[in-house]
Design a protein around this motif. Structure first.
Motif: not given
Length: 310
Positions: A173, A176, A179, A306
Motif C-alpha cells: 500500500r 502504491n 507513486q 515489486q
C-alpha cells in the motif's frame, strides 16, 4: 516566548542553527524512526515504550540516556504551545524523511493552527550531489530559510497518510501511495522507495544495503570492519544512515565473514554476494521490523522492483 519554533533533524544542525541568529526557539528531534518497529500515534506512551525497547535491545541505549536525550526534548516540544509559525529543518534522505513525516503527523494532531514551513536540503546546485544541512554555507542556509516552503493542509495530510502507511504491516500500500505523490514534499517518494529496498531480495535473502556491504568487501578489500563502515558511509545513496547502523549491519552479517581483520568473506559469503546462494533461512528473524512491518514477511523482487508477501 518567540513567535517561531524551529524543529531540527539533530544536534549537529541545531548547533549550526544557533549561530545563524535568525530568532526563535529550537527543539531537536532526537530519534531514528527509520529503524525498528514504529506505531502511528507519535508521542503516545506506547509509542515511546516501543522505541525505548528497540533502542535498548539494538544499541544498548540506557533508560537514563533515553529519558535525558529523547524524552526531555520531546516534553520540551510539548510545552511549545504559543508559536504562530513552526519551521522544520530536515534533509532529503530516508533517515530524515521518516522523522519528518512523524513530526508532521504529530503537528497535525497537536498544533493544527500553526503555520508550518519546511527547509529541506538536497539538490542545491548543478552537480549530482545531494547536500546535508551541515554541508551548506551560512549564506546558503539563510537563503533556504528566506525561501522556506509553506506547507499547506494537503501536504500535511499526505505526510500523515504516508506515516500511517509506514507504520502498517502492508508496504505494498505504501509503494502504491508514493507513486501518487502530488505534495510539495519532493524527496519523500524517493526516500520511501529506498525504504522498500530494505526488504530482503528474492534472489539471496539480503537487502540492498546488506548486498552492498558484501560487494564493497570484495571490491574495496577493506582491512577492518571500520573500513567497511567507512566505505558504506561514503556511498549510500539516499539512506542517510550513520556508523552505528552500519556497525549493527556488519555484526548481523558476521557469519558470512571469515574475518573482519582483514575483512574477508567465507565461501558461503562469496556465493551469497554472487546471488548463487540464498541466505534467507539463516538470517530470517521475527524480531526485525521496518516501520510496522516484520522485515522478513516480504521479499523485494529486484527485476520488477515489486514486493512479494510471504
Amino acid at each position: 516566548m518567540a513567535k517561531t519554533l524551529h524543529i531540527t533533524n539533530g544536534d549537529s544542525f541545531t548547533s549550526v542553527l544557533k549561530k545563524l541568529n535568525i530568532g526563535g526557539d529550537i527543539v531537536t528531534w532526537r530519534e531514528m524512526l527509520c529503524e525498528g518497529k514504529t506505531i502511528n500515534d507519535v508521542g503516545s506512551e506506547s509509542f515511546w515504550k516501543q522505541r525505548y525497547d528497540y533502542l535498548h535491545k539494538a544499541y544498548k541505549i540506557t533508560k537514563d540516556t533515553f529519558i535525558n536525550k529523547t524524552l526531555k526534548e520531546y516534553r520540551n516540544l510539548c510545552n511549545q504551545k504559543s508559536q504562530e509559525e513552526i519551521v522544520l529543518w530536515f534533509e532529503y534522505d530516508l533517515f530524515c524523511q521518516v522523522n519528518m513525516i512523524a513530526v508532521l503527523s504529530w503537528l497535525k494532531k497537536h498544533r493544527p493552527q500553526a503555520a508550518i514551513h519546511l527547509v529541506c536540503s538536497g539538490d542545491e546546485d548543478s552537480s549530482n550531489k545531494l547536500y546535508a544541512l551541515t554541508e551548506l554555507s551560512e549564506a546558503k542556509l539563510l537563503d533556504l530559510y528566506n525561501n522556506k516552503l509553506p506547507l499547506n493542509k494537503d501536504d500535511i495530510e499526505y505526510a500523515d497518510f504516508i506515516w500511517q502507511l509506514y507504520c502498517e504491516n502492508n508496504p505494498i500500500r505504501l509503494q502504491n501511495a508514493i507513486q501518487q505523490n502530488k505534495s510539495q514534499l519532493n524527496y519523500l517518494s524517493a526516500a520511501m522507495e529506498s525504504h522498500l529496498h530494505r526488504f530482503p531480495s528474492l534472489k539471496n535473502g539480503l537487502n540492498e544495503l546488506e548486498n552492498q556491504m558484501l560487494q564493497k568487501t570484495i571490491s574495496k578489500k577493506p582491512k577492518t570492519k571500520e573500513e567497511i563502515i567507512s566505505e558504506m558511509l561514503k556511498d549510500q545513496g539516499i539512506y542517510g544512515f550513520g556508523d552505528m547502523q552500519y556497525n549493527k549491519m556488519a555484526n548481523n552479517l558476521r557469519p558470512l565473514y571469515r574475518s573482519f581483520n582483514p575483512a574477508k568473506l567465507t565461501k558461503t559469503g562469496i556465493k551469497v554476494a554472487e546471488k548463487a546462494e540464498n541466505y534467507y533461512p539463516n538470517i530470517k528473524s521475527d524480531q526485525e521490523y521496518l516501520g510496522g512491518t516484520p522485515k522478513y514477511s516480504f521479499l523485494f523482487v529486484e527485476d520488477s522492483a515489486q514486493l512479494l508477501k510471504l
